[in-house]
Design a protein around this motif. Structure first.
Motif, PDB file in Angstrom:
ATOM      1  N   THR A 222       0.812  -1.213   0.000  1.00  0.00           N
ATOM      2  CA  THR A 222       0.000   0.000   0.000  1.00  0.00           C
ATOM      3  C   THR A 222       0.845   1.263   0.000  1.00  0.00           C
ATOM      4  N   TRP A 223       1.972   1.258   0.726  1.00  0.00           N
ATOM      5  CA  TRP A 223       2.858   2.433   0.701  1.00  0.00           C
ATOM      6  C   TRP A 223       3.357   2.695  -0.718  1.00  0.00           C
ATOM      7  N   LEU A 226       0.462   4.191  -2.911  1.00  0.00           N
ATOM      8  CA  LEU A 226       0.216   5.596  -2.573  1.00  0.00           C
ATOM      9  C   LEU A 226       1.302   6.492  -3.150  1.00  0.00           C
ATOM     10  N   PHE A 251      -5.113  -0.907  -1.997  1.00  0.00           N
ATOM     11  CA  PHE A 251      -4.420   0.219  -1.375  1.00  0.00           C
ATOM     12  C   PHE A 251      -5.405   1.279  -0.912  1.00  0.00           C
ATOM     13  N   GLU A 254      -7.046  -0.443   2.282  1.00  0.00           N
ATOM     14  CA  GLU A 254      -6.172  -0.463   3.450  1.00  0.00           C
ATOM     15  C   GLU A 254      -5.939   0.942   4.005  1.00  0.00           C
ATOM     16  N   THR A 255      -5.866   1.934   3.120  1.00  0.00           N
ATOM     17  CA  THR A 255      -5.678   3.311   3.586  1.00  0.00           C
ATOM     18  C   THR A 255      -6.859   3.758   4.440  1.00  0.00           C
ATOM     19  N   ASP A 257      -9.261   1.495   5.655  1.00  0.00           N
ATOM     20  CA  ASP A 257      -9.760   0.347   6.411  1.00  0.00           C
ATOM     21  C   ASP A 257     -11.197   0.029   6.021  1.00  0.00           C
ATOM     22  N   ARG A 263     -15.428   1.363  -0.966  1.00  0.00           N
ATOM     23  CA  ARG A 263     -14.233   2.095  -1.399  1.00  0.00           C
ATOM     24  C   ARG A 263     -14.491   3.125  -2.489  1.00  0.00           C
ATOM     25  N   GLY A 266     -12.986   6.758  -1.672  1.00  0.00           N
ATOM     26  CA  GLY A 266     -11.525   6.738  -1.758  1.00  0.00           C
ATOM     27  C   GLY A 266     -11.038   6.605  -3.181  1.00  0.00           C
TER      28      GLY A 266
END
Length: 314
Positions: A222-223, A226, A251, A254-255, A257, A263, A266
């Motif tokens: 996920t990092w 992003l 991603f 998870e950012t 939750d 989603r 997001g």
């Protein structure tokens, strides 16, 4: 940046089979690629449409809602039940032919990593091959080039088809002393996509029909995803149309939750950022919402006028 403005430059325009996608008169807007999976196990349940009649209705609806490309998949991207080439062809190819007959103006993309599936789909009328697994079958791009159709070049960090990432790492671009090691990922994505795109051109795919996709989540945590979104402008500068496949991905989940079903907001936030930074094509489960976000960003970028501008004038 474009001289004299604060607007990041866009990626190149997309042309498929001689048609400039996204053009309406003198305006060129970002493009929506609608997702339709001929599967029973894709991660987002509403995109699973194995029934023929329902799938054709979904294709017609996608066109009416503002999608210009339909991306048809026959195999779940992640881990799942085995699907051989013959079964993938059975799921995808007759449907491509049906869409070609029923919605002739809707461009059709086939999401596959297999050259044999790509060849059969192109024969049925597909305009684009979405090679999500980054040239795992090196013959796929040769098939696209021989037919003169478009191709999507992806980045997976070397991951094999249908595998999930595990503790993926990318070295910093300037060595161990680099302050932001995340840019090592960006350097790897840029180099990989540039090489793949140039090979596609060498194989006969028209340059304006080669899309590049950083492929969020594939071979990335996920990092990583992003940071790639943050650095969209570097990807838009590769000299090819830039595709972003952000819709409801892990991603995003998870950012925030959130599960796939929750989603949308997001996804739209990520879409707006990528569109502002120059991405051209957006693979989306939610066509209407994505189209509206892209139209608003196009107006902000001064690439298209508002649909109506009466306030203070009427």
């Amino acid at each position: 940046m474009v001289p004299g403005t604060a607007v990041p430059p866009p990626s190149e325009r997309l042309v498929l089979r001689g048609r400039e996608v996204g053009r309406a008169g003198r305006e060129v807007r970002p493009v929506v690629m609608a997702v339709l999976n001929r599967t029973t196990d894709s991660f987002y349940a509403p995109a699973r449409v194995p029934d023929d009649a329902a799938a054709l209705a979904a294709a017609e609806r996608a066109w009416a809602d503002g999608a210009e490309i339909l991306d048809v998949g026959g195999v779940r991207a992640g881990n799942g039940a085995p699907v051989d080439e013959a079964e993938e062809i059975r799921r995808v190819v007759p449907f491509v032919a049906a869409v070609r007959r029923t919605v002739p103006d809707l461009l059709v993309s086939v999401d596959t990593w297999r050259a044999g599936v790509a060849r059969a789909a192109i024969d049925a009328g597909a305009d684009l091959v979405n090679d999500t697994w980054a040239g795992h079958d090196p013959g796929l791009v040769e098939v696209a080039g021989a037919a003169g159709v478009g191709v999507v070049c992806s980045h997976t960090g070397g991951a094999l088809p249908r595998t999930d990432p595990y503790r993926v790492e990318y070295p910093p671009p300037g060595g161990a002393g680099e302050k932001d090691g995340r840019d090592g990922l960006v350097a790897d994505v840029v180099a990989t996509l540039r090489a793949a795109a140039e090979r596609a051109v060498a194989c006969g795919v028209p340059r304006e029909s080669v899309l590049v996709d950083p492929t969020h989540d594939f071979g990335k945590n996920t990092w990583h995803s992003l940071h790639l979104l943050r650095r969209t402008e570097a990807l838009a500068g590769l000299g090819f149309p830039l595709l972003m496949a952000l819709s409801r991905k892990d991603f995003v989940g998870e950012t925030l939750d959130l599960p796939p079903e929750e989603r949308l907001e997001g996804t739209l936030a990520a879409t707006a950022v990528a569109a502002w930074l120059g991405a051209r094509v957006f693979r989306a489960h939610d066509v209407v919402a994505t189209r509206r976000v892209l139209d608003l960003v196009a107006a902000l970028r001064d690439e298209a006028p508002p649909a109506a501008a009466l306030r203070g004038l009427a």
